[in-house]
Design an enzyme around this catalytic site. Structure first.
Site, mmCIF file in Angstrom:
data_model
loop_
_atom_site.group_PDB
_atom_site.id
_atom_site.type_symbol
_atom_site.label_atom_id
_atom_site.label_comp_id
_atom_site.label_asym_id
_atom_site.label_seq_id
_atom_site.Cartn_x
_atom_site.Cartn_y
_atom_site.Cartn_z
ATOM 1 N N LYS A 112 136.950 60.397 46.508
ATOM 2 C CA LYS A 112 138.183 59.834 47.329
ATOM 3 C C LYS A 112 139.350 60.819 46.825
ATOM 4 O O LYS A 112 140.247 61.034 47.679
ATOM 5 C CB LYS A 112 138.205 58.444 46.847
ATOM 6 C CG LYS A 112 139.393 57.656 47.252
ATOM 7 C CD LYS A 112 139.479 56.074 46.868
ATOM 8 C CE LYS A 112 138.276 55.520 47.173
ATOM 9 N NZ LYS A 112 138.367 53.989 46.834
ATOM 10 N N LYS A 124 134.950 56.821 35.730
ATOM 11 C CA LYS A 124 135.041 55.285 35.966
ATOM 12 C C LYS A 124 134.240 54.781 34.163
ATOM 13 O O LYS A 124 133.580 55.599 33.855
ATOM 14 C CB LYS A 124 134.093 54.919 36.985
ATOM 15 C CG LYS A 124 133.906 53.473 37.114
ATOM 16 C CD LYS A 124 135.317 52.761 37.444
ATOM 17 C CE LYS A 124 135.929 52.972 38.889
ATOM 18 N NZ LYS A 124 136.723 52.310 39.382
ATOM 19 N N ASN A 239 144.784 41.200 47.246
ATOM 20 C CA ASN A 239 145.715 42.327 47.261
ATOM 21 C C ASN A 239 145.665 43.325 48.265
ATOM 22 O O ASN A 239 146.784 43.507 48.952
ATOM 23 C CB ASN A 239 145.504 43.009 45.812
ATOM 24 C CG ASN A 239 146.933 44.210 45.494
ATOM 25 O OD1 ASN A 239 147.810 43.762 45.786
ATOM 26 N ND2 ASN A 239 146.352 45.323 45.539
#
Length: 434
Positions: A112, A124, A239
């Protein structure tokens, strides 16, 4: 101190999906990497290296409970690749956190970041804990201790952490404060996703949804769909989905359906998106919006619309559900809503699927803006943030579109080819200089 886990860890083991939009099964990530590598005709040794994280840290995090008892929790931080820059990615607090999950998601972050041409690699991490079982004081102590345990392997030039499942602005404030205390000076660039008062960035919360809307706009132009009046169904009015729906509505699209975990609301003439809210002790768009038909989430996916935005959970478009989809265009707001099998079916049916690593990359892009502002001691206006974000997303769209036309492949394959090629080029540059 952290202990290093061998990079031979099996990153392709199956992962359980959490009820959110932030998890992609490891086997899917591996499949997409393999497809892109085949198109680029990469050597098997190069692909094998990129399937493995550079390193994984596992830490034990002791927590003194409010009653004085001490519990021990396990935390992870996977650092996948840093050829293009420091690692970047969220930390999550969830009882289902696993080492394999962190590895898979760190790999996804590498692609990404590369696709949006950000100077980061993927990271992560998380703690195996249910934050709902902790008091606020316990949550703060756990976060501060986690920051201390990782302080030698994260930081502005090493690995920048951010919020994820079970963490938020407050968690990031505790984390960066504990990290800064370790080094004796304020270090806001070690963390993104902070509140504005602590060095956060304007526009961050709405950024993933905005990038979905911008990508949908570009895709409509490419596919010959007139956005003004185009019908849109959004699964997941959180969101990401909520902000995407509001922006598409503002640009003239007709949002006919949105949903949450309780189901969907549908009006063929278009919903009053501004009036779709979730309030009360048990928020629900279904309960709080009158004068609309009530559908299931599965029925929403099968609506006859121009644009379908799956923005709720992973693996909702599968070999079983894909045949029922009647949308002209699918734009992924969630991470991993479409399985590889469904991808193949959509390709056979001529339905374009705009992949998550492009469509929802607004979050990490604005995180980059926050990091950059912290590093240069600047504060950007919200209008500048949104202008810069839109430009980055459009540039990424153009790169993917060009690659797709050149290779006659799917949108997802083209996105992964662009990202993978950039990472491989960075590796070659580094190795050439050695």
């Amino acid at each position: 101190m952290s202990s290093h886990i061998s990079s031979n860890t099996d990153a392709a083991s199956a992962l359980d999906l959490h009820p959110d939009n932030s998890t992609v099964p490891a086997e899917d990530v591996d499949d997409y990497l393999g497809r892109a590598a085949a198109l680029l005709e990469l050597d098997a040794s190069v692909v094998d290296r990129l399937r493995r994280p550079k390193r994984v840290h596992r830490v034990s995090v002791p927590l003194v409970r409010d009653d004085g008892e001490v519990d021990l929790f396990t935390g992870y931080r996977s650092q996948h690749d840093d050829a293009r820059g420091p690692f970047k990615g969220g930390i999550r607090y969830h009882p289902g956190v696993t080492e394999a999950e962190c590895i898979s998601l760190s790999m996804l972050m590498t692609w990404k970041c590369a696709l949006l041409d950000l100077p980061f690699g993927g990271g992560k991490g998380g703690i195996v804990v249910d934050p709902a079982t902790l008091s606020d004081a316990e949550l703060e102590r756990l976060t501060r201790r986690f920051a201390m345990e990782l302080s030698d392997v994260v930081g502005p030039a090493q690995d920048i952490v951010a919020p994820d499942i079970g963490t938020d602005e407050r968690t990031m404030t505790w984390f960066v404060d504990a990290y800064s205390a370790q080094y004796g000076e304020p270090t806001p660039a070690a963390v993104t996703g902070k509140p504005i008062s602590a060095g956060g960035c304007y526009g961050r919360a709405a950024a993933p949804g905005r990038s979905v809307a911008v990508t949908a706009r570009e895709a409509c132009a490419h596919e010959g769909i007139e956005l003004d009046g185009a019908t849109v169904a959004v699964q997941g009015f959180g969101n990401v989905g909520g902000n995407a729906a509001r922006l598409l509505d503002e640009w003239g699209a007709t949002v006919v359906a949105v949903s949450d975990v309780d189901g969907a609301i549908y009006d063929a003439d278009g919903l009053d998106v501004a009036a779709v809210t979730a309030s009360g002790p048990h928020p629900s768009v279904v309960a709080d919006y009158d004068e609309a038909a009530i559908l299931t989430n599965a029925e929403l996916l099968a609506l006859d619309v121009d644009i379908l935005v799956p923005a709720a959970v992973g693996d909702v478009l599968t070999a079983d559900t894909a045949p029922d989809v009647r949308a002209e265009l699918v734009v992924e707001g969630a991470n991993g809503p479409t399985t590889p099998a469904a991808d193949t079916l959509f390709e056979e049916r001529g339905i374009p699927v705009i992949p998550d690593i492009l469509a929802n990359a607004g979050g990490v892009t604005v995180s980059y803006f926050e990091w950059l502002q912290n590093r240069t001691d600047e504060r950007w206006s919200e209008s500048r943030v949104l202008e810069e974000l839109d430009g980055r997303v459009v540039d990424a769209w153009n790169a993917v579109s060009t690659e797709r036309e050149r290779r006659n492949c799917s949108w997802r394959e083209a996105a992964y080819v662009v990202a993978l090629a950039r990472v491989v080029d960075a590796h070659e540059m580094v190795e050439t200089s050695l």
